[in-house]
Design an enzyme around this catalytic site. Structure first.
Site, short mmCIF file in Angstrom:
data_model
loop_
_atom_site.label_atom_id
_atom_site.label_comp_id
_atom_site.label_asym_id
_atom_site.label_seq_id
_atom_site.Cartn_x
_atom_site.Cartn_y
_atom_site.Cartn_z
N ASP A 29 -1.76 4.37 12.96
CA ASP A 29 -0.41 4.59 12.45
C ASP A 29 0.16 3.25 11.99
O ASP A 29 -0.05 2.21 12.64
CB ASP A 29 0.46 5.18 13.57
CG ASP A 29 1.81 5.64 13.06
OD1 ASP A 29 1.89 6.79 12.59
OD2 ASP A 29 2.76 4.84 13.12
N ASN A 75 10.09 1.52 4.61
CA ASN A 75 10.64 2.34 3.52
C ASN A 75 12.11 2.03 3.30
O ASN A 75 12.57 1.92 2.15
CB ASN A 75 10.47 3.83 3.85
CG ASN A 75 9.17 4.40 3.29
OD1 ASN A 75 8.63 3.86 2.34
ND2 ASN A 75 8.69 5.46 3.89
N ASP A 108 4.97 3.92 -0.90
CA ASP A 108 3.79 4.61 -1.45
C ASP A 108 2.69 3.61 -1.77
O ASP A 108 1.51 3.85 -1.50
CB ASP A 108 4.17 5.37 -2.72
CG ASP A 108 5.01 6.60 -2.41
OD1 ASP A 108 5.10 6.97 -1.23
OD2 ASP A 108 5.56 7.19 -3.37
N GLU A 168 2.47 8.29 7.57
CA GLU A 168 1.83 6.98 7.60
C GLU A 168 0.66 6.95 8.58
O GLU A 168 0.20 5.87 8.97
CB GLU A 168 2.86 5.90 7.99
CG GLU A 168 3.33 5.96 9.44
CD GLU A 168 4.49 6.92 9.66
OE1 GLU A 168 5.18 6.79 10.67
OE2 GLU A 168 4.71 7.81 8.79
#
Length: 692
Positions: free
Chosen positions: A408, A416, A425, A452
């Site tokens: 992760d 973000n 992205d 993620e």
């Protein structure tokens, strides 16, 4: 005037010999008509009869002369009658003729050997001869060929005259028996008979040859008329040219229609002057073939019309003799329209092939998209679940080791919020790229598990190897040097990794492996992130030999019947496992095993019917897999009944090979064809924003 009857007899015999030669020559010149040889043979036999008659003056040969002359003269007449019937193409039963001939010979023998009587023999010969000649005349009068009808009637009249002469001879023999004490006694009736025979014999030969020639001429006219009819009415162009100089001697109306040249414009002109050949090399090849073989069949050439336009012609030609010179008759079939259709078909086929290739590319893209994450281009969650399940049950059967890595991105939500979703992205794409680089084995699976989170399936990888890969993954992400200013762990993007290594034979389901790995990942996060936590369970045992099969939503094909039958097979497989765990003996297990196998066969039949209806392109291959599995299943079950197979081997095959591996792996190849269709543009395109 005194007439020598013996001389007349010899002359008549010689005439019959000449007639035989003439008819034989006529037969050799034209063997088209049946019957000519029979008539020539009949004249020859009659000539032999008159030669026998000439031996009557020798006392020692008298009996031989009587028998031979009578037998040959009547037999010759019968052969002539038979020949005329065959020439006229009349078929009659001739048994009665041979009966008549036999009776005639019996009379001759009786009145020669037992009671010698020349007059009776004369009457017997004349009566039978008159009957045969009358029958011959009737056949000629009633024949149906109109082309020589008059000649046939004249010839029939000659045979009636023959019959009349023989009837007069009967009257003479009955009324003046004294003159027949010897066959050569001179008398008016004797002279008339032999002289008449000479005249009628010559007339008969002449008229018969005339009738043959008339038939030949009439059939030649009919043949010419048929040829002209075909020549003028056929839709193909026909032309006749001289082989030596190509001078055109005849063309049909179709030639004018196809080429545009009028008949008067081409007759007696060389074909080269017309300019119909578009290629001189093809023309030379055509001429060379005809000169070498005399035949050309179905050759295609391009020709020019009078107006300059072109057409494609299929040419068949052969050489033949006409008026003493070699000629060529050529038939040209205009295939321009057919060639245009063929060209259109070729173009359509090419377009169809292009379309099929495009569809194949799009199908492959759709199949790839169905298992690919659109953002990172790694495998997606659906493919991860299917692969993990397949590897899990495969390794369970072989008792192999499975390692699963889950990782992760640390504090990705903050990333973000700080850098934006586009940067997020891009971050996920780069991490996906390094994961693919580090995990290099082809049978390992790297997937985006969700958001993620990523996962790596590593079959047949022990704890040490899995730990090495996990640490490489963590280091590779750090080496990307992606700035992360809001991270509580480091100034760049980092990952937390959980690793589990175990034997699937100790586990009940793939979901249990995921839960254990997720727990290791959780411990890595709780331990401060940017680290690897491993659980090595590969050396632990489990008292359960078998597990419970579980239905996963990812195993849905979205076809009601297929999914229903799949779930029933899972349910009944678990029932069978329960019986095994209860220690049931073989007698109680065999009916359950047979029922499960029959249920598999029924499911395969239903599945193939659905795939055929949906036009699944790999149906034949899939059906072959079904047949192979059924044959193997029956063989395995039979071996189990005969105590040559253990329970474990049987269950491994029926449950893991037939149900789990085939149903959960091979069957997924047809899922896109049986489920509801979705736009390909929507397949596999998921950003991290949509997940978050």
């Amino acid at each position: 005037m005194k007439v020598d009857i013996q001389t007349l007899t010899l002359v008549l015999g010689l005439i019959f010999i000449v007639q035989t030669l003439v008819l034989s020559v006529q037969y050799r010149l034209n063997r088209s008509y049946d019957g000519q040889l029979w008539m020539a043979l009949g004249n020859g036999v009659e000539a032999l009869g008159f030669l026998f008659l000439g031996l009557r003056s020798i006392p020692a040969l008298t009996l031989f002369s009587i028998l031979g002359s009578n037998a040959c003269i009547v037999l010759g007449m019968m052969l002539i009658f038979l020949g005329i019937l065959r020439f006229l193409e009349v078929r009659l039963p001739l048994f009665w003729m041979w009966v008549l001939y036999g009776l005639f010979l019996l009379v001759v023998l009786y009145f020669s050997l037992i009671q010698d009587s020349t007059p009776i023999r004369v009457v017997n010969l004349a009566l039978v001869s008159a009957l045969i000649n009358l029958l011959t005349a009737l056949a000629l009068f009633f024949q149906r060929n109109v082309h020589f009808k008059t000649t046939a009637r004249i010839l029939g009249s000659i045979f009636i005259a023959y019959a009349f002469m023989f009837l007069l001879r009967i009257v003479s023999a009955l009324t003046a028996t004294a003159q027949f004490s010897s066959i050569f006694n001179p008398s008016l009736s004797q002279s008339f008979f032999y002289a008449g025979g000479i005249v009628l014999g010559n007339l008969y030969t002449f008229m018969f040859i005339l009738m043959i020639n008339q038939r030949l001429q009439s059939e030649e006219r009919e043949t010419q008329q048929r040829f002209e009819l075909i020549f003028n009415t056929t839709p193909d162009a026909i032309l006749i040219t001289k082989l030596e100089d190509g001078l055109i001697t005849a063309v049909n109306p179709a030639f004018t229609r196809i080429t545009g040249f009028l008949k008067d414009e081409v007759i007696k002109k060389p074909i080269l002057h017309l300019g119909v050949w578009s290629n001189s090399e093809e023309r030379d090849r055509f001429t060379r073939i005809l000169k070498e073989t005399g035949l050309c069949e179905n050759e295609e050439f391009i020709f020019h019309r009078k107006d300059g336009t072109s057409f494609t012609g299929m040419v068949s030609a052969r050489t033949f003799m006409m008026e003493g010179q070699p000629h060529i008759i050529s038939v040209v079939h205009d295939i321009t329209a057919r060639k245009q259709v063929e060209e259109a078909l070729r173009e359509s086929e090419a377009k169809l092939q292009d379309l099929l290739q495009q569809l194949e590319v799009e199908k492959r893209y759709a199949q790839e998209s169905a298992i690919t994450d659109g953002l990172t281009l790694l495998y997606n969650r659906r493919h991860f679940d299917a692969t993990l399940r397949s590897d899990f049950y495969h390794l369970k059967r072989t008792e192999g080791i499975l390692s699963l890595i889950m990782l992760d991105v640390d504090h990705f939500k903050k990333y973000n919020d700080t850098y934006g979703h586009l940067a997020g992205d891009d971050c996920l794409r780069k991490i996906g790229g390094v994961l693919k680089q580090v995990v290099g084995r082809t049978h390992d699976t790297v997937a985006r598990y969700g958001g993620e989170e990523f996962a790596v399936i590593m079959p047949e990888t022990d704890a040490r190897g899995a730990l090495i890969i996990a640490n490489r993954l963590r280091s590779a992400v750090i080496d990307l040097q992606l700035p992360h200013s809001t991270s509580d762990v480091a100034s760049e993007v980092t990952i937390s990794v959980g690793v589990v290594t175990l034997r699937t034979s100790d586990m009940e389901s793939p979901e249990q492996v995921v839960a254990l790995t997720d727990q290791a990942l959780y411990e890595a996060k709780r331990g401060g992130r940017n680290r690897v936590v491993q659980k090595d369970l590969s050396n632990q045992g489990n008292s359960h030999q078998f597990m419970q099969l579980r239905w996963n939503s990812n195993d849905n094909s979205l076809h009601p019947l297929i999914d229903q039958e799949h779930q029933q097979l899972i349910l009944h497989s678990n029932d069978l496992l329960a019986l095994l765990l209860q220690g049931q003996d073989k007698e109680n297990l065999i009916p359950s095993l047979e029922n499960l196998l029959n249920e598999v066969i029924s499911h395969f039949n239903d599945e193939e019917a659905i795939l055929k209806e949906r036009s699944f392109p790999q149906l034949d291959e899939h059906a072959r897999l079904h047949r192979d599995l059924i044959d193997q299943g029956r063989d395995v079950l039979e071996r189990y009944k005969n105590d040559t197979l253990s329970q474990g081997e049987l269950i491994n095959f029926l449950i893991y090979e037939v149900i789990v591996h085939h149903m959960l792996t091979d069957d997924k190849k047809f899922f896109p064809y049986v489920g509801p269709s979705i736009p390909w543009s929507m397949v596999g395109r998921t950003s991290n924003k949509e997940i978050l």
